[in-house]
Design an enzyme around this catalytic site. Structure first.
Site, mmCIF file in Angstrom:
data_model
loop_
_atom_site.group_PDB
_atom_site.id
_atom_site.type_symbol
_atom_site.label_atom_id
_atom_site.label_comp_id
_atom_site.label_asym_id
_atom_site.label_seq_id
_atom_site.Cartn_x
_atom_site.Cartn_y
_atom_site.Cartn_z
ATOM 1 N N THR A 43 0.798 -1.093 0.019
ATOM 2 C CA THR A 43 -0.056 0.130 0.110
ATOM 3 C C THR A 43 0.810 1.364 0.144
ATOM 4 O OG1 THR A 43 -0.105 -0.592 2.297
ATOM 5 C CG2 THR A 43 -2.121 -0.888 1.056
ATOM 6 N N GLY A 130 12.931 -10.699 4.428
ATOM 7 C CA GLY A 130 11.750 -9.810 4.400
ATOM 8 C C GLY A 130 11.575 -8.920 5.708
ATOM 9 N N ASP A 178 9.778 0.824 4.609
ATOM 10 C CA ASP A 178 10.787 0.057 5.296
ATOM 11 C C ASP A 178 11.799 1.258 5.904
ATOM 12 O OD1 ASP A 178 9.499 -1.861 4.238
ATOM 13 O OD2 ASP A 178 11.151 -2.447 2.985
HETATM 14 C C1 GAF Z 1 8.925 -3.885 0.232
HETATM 15 C C2 GAF Z 1 9.130 -2.611 -0.164
HETATM 16 F F1 GAF Z 1 10.625 -1.946 0.091
HETATM 17 C C3 GAF Z 1 8.064 -1.924 0.692
HETATM 18 O O1 GAF Z 1 8.279 -0.263 0.487
HETATM 19 C C4 GAF Z 1 6.595 -2.099 0.585
HETATM 20 O O2 GAF Z 1 6.241 -1.999 -0.675
HETATM 21 C C5 GAF Z 1 6.662 -3.828 0.849
HETATM 22 O O3 GAF Z 1 7.699 -4.290 0.274
HETATM 23 C C6 GAF Z 1 5.272 -4.294 0.738
HETATM 24 O O4 GAF Z 1 4.429 -3.702 1.352
HETATM 25 O O5 GAF Z 1 9.370 -4.260 1.693
#
Ligand code: GAF
Length: 393
Positions: A43, A130, A178
């Protein structure tokens, strides 16, 4: 892991290694954490909401300036080093230096006065699981260079710079979640971030006997970054189709299911499925934060299962191993909620698990996972910690 001054702590490890390789004054030590995201996946780049938190797994980085323009980097865990120059910032075939060099490049492009520097780093964020080790490394670099060269950047400026490094130098069109979580994290709080306005609110996470358990599939799909960029383009296509009729719509944040029915579904069913997930996920996150406010982790956990279903079937960023792990816990009364976390195609699931059942859960699933998926399973209990900061001496 709380940094301590004992000789075995990660911060003293990087400090000692730094001093062994670059004798002189003590380096600056920065801790920059990985993150979990409770709900709100994919999102962020759609200008929606996310609910991440920084965790107790982090990158520890020792840094000091040098009198010339050279850049010397040491990745202790990989036992690799890189020597380059501020005057020639090009991506490295080793790949890992790019997370640091991308930050340097953005600082140079923004006209910040930098000199050469030495960095030694290590960490305990499992790679490819992740938990955003790459964002943590970018944030650690931005934070350290900001201090070393007295650049005067505020936290949000460092976050956006770290994101740009990933978008423009590393080549993944990630959103802001992130890097934001790594920098703005606060112990025992989740952050509800509006990725459109960048306004954020901290919510205390009252886990009362519940643990955040990450089950690592040990799958690292090379597809992840290309499919990630494809999802992003599909969402943009959806917005473009809607804007032909509703020019006031700027992103999927402004889109309703009716708009998808009228303007996207008849034209492109795949794009419609992708967009439908995002619209639903934003609504689910807002409802889930109400659950949190009421302390209703059972209702919250149910929504995590719904998110997983959407990520797997509509957004199609899951993989058999992630689906398997979520299926394994779905009917377990000790598990309140579970879903794949992060970009997808591997990495880990995030599970809310009753504290007394954590060991038994991992013990139950590991052998069936090994048998069915032919891989080992690793379970981590994540604690919610503060964001990027200097480790005091
Ligand atoms: C990865 C991306 F780096 C984040 O910005 C985000 O889009 C995520 O995937 C999915 O929610 O971690």
């Amino acid at each position: 892991m709380a940094p301590s001054s004992s000789t075995s702590s990660p911060s003293s490890l990087v400090k000692n290694e730094f001093l062994a390789r670059f004798p002189g004054a003590a380096p600056l030590i920065v801790r920059s954490p990985g993150r979990v995201n409770l709900i709100g996946e994919h999102t962020d780049y759609n200008h929606g909401f996310v609910l991440p938190a920084a965790i107790d797994k982090a990158i520890y980085l020792a840094a000091a300036s040098r009198p010339d323009n050279e850049i010397h980097l040491v990745a202790l865990d990989l036992r690799k080093s890189y020597n380059g120059s501020l005057d020639k910032l090009v991506s490295s075939p080793m790949h890992w230096p790019d997370y640091l060099l991308g930050v340097v490049q953005q600082l140079v492009l923004e006209g910040h006065p930098l000199g050469g520097f030495n960095i030694v780093f290590a960490g305990d964020i499992p790679l490819g699981a992740g938990m955003s080790s790459s964002a943590a490394l970018e944030c650690a670099t931005a934070f350290a260079l900001n201090q070393l060269f007295d650049l005067g950047l505020d936290t949000l400026a460092m976050v956006t710079l770290a994101q740009k490094a990933e978008n423009r130098f590393v080549g993944v069109q990630c959103g802001i979640m992130d890097q934001f979580a790594s920098m703005f994290g606060r112990r025992d709080q989740v952050i509800r971030l509006d990725c459109d306005s960048l306004q954020y609110t901290y919510f205390p996470l009252q886990l009362d006997g519940i643990r955040i358990v990450l089950l690592d599939t040990h799958v690292h799909h090379s597809l992840a970054s290309s499919e990630y960029n494809t999802r992003r383009r599909q969402c943009e296509t959806g917005v473009r189709l809607i804007r032909e009729n509703c020019p006031e719509v700027a992103s999927l944040r402004d889109v309703t299911l009716d708009m998808l029915d009228s303007y996207v579904a008849p034209v492109d069913q795949l794009v419609d499925r992708r967009c439908r997930f995002i619209v639903g996920e934003n609504a689910r996150l807002l409802a889930a934060t109400e659950d949190l406010k009421r302390g209703d982790l059972t209702a919250f956990g149910q929504k995590m299962f719904e998110t997983h279903q959407g990520l797997s079937r509509e957004y199609e960023v899951s993989c058999p191993e992630l689906d398997f792990l979520v299926d394994q816990v779905r009917d377990d009364p000790a598990v309140l909620g579970a879903r794949m976390m992060g970009g997808g195609f591997g990495g880990c699931t995030i599970n809310l698990v009753k504290a007394e059942a954590v060991d038994a859960l991992a013990g139950r699933i590991a052998p069936v996972y090994r048998k069915e998926m032919k891989r080992e399973l690793t379970a981590y209990v994540a604690r919610i910690e503060d964001g990027t900061s200097v480790v005091p001496d």
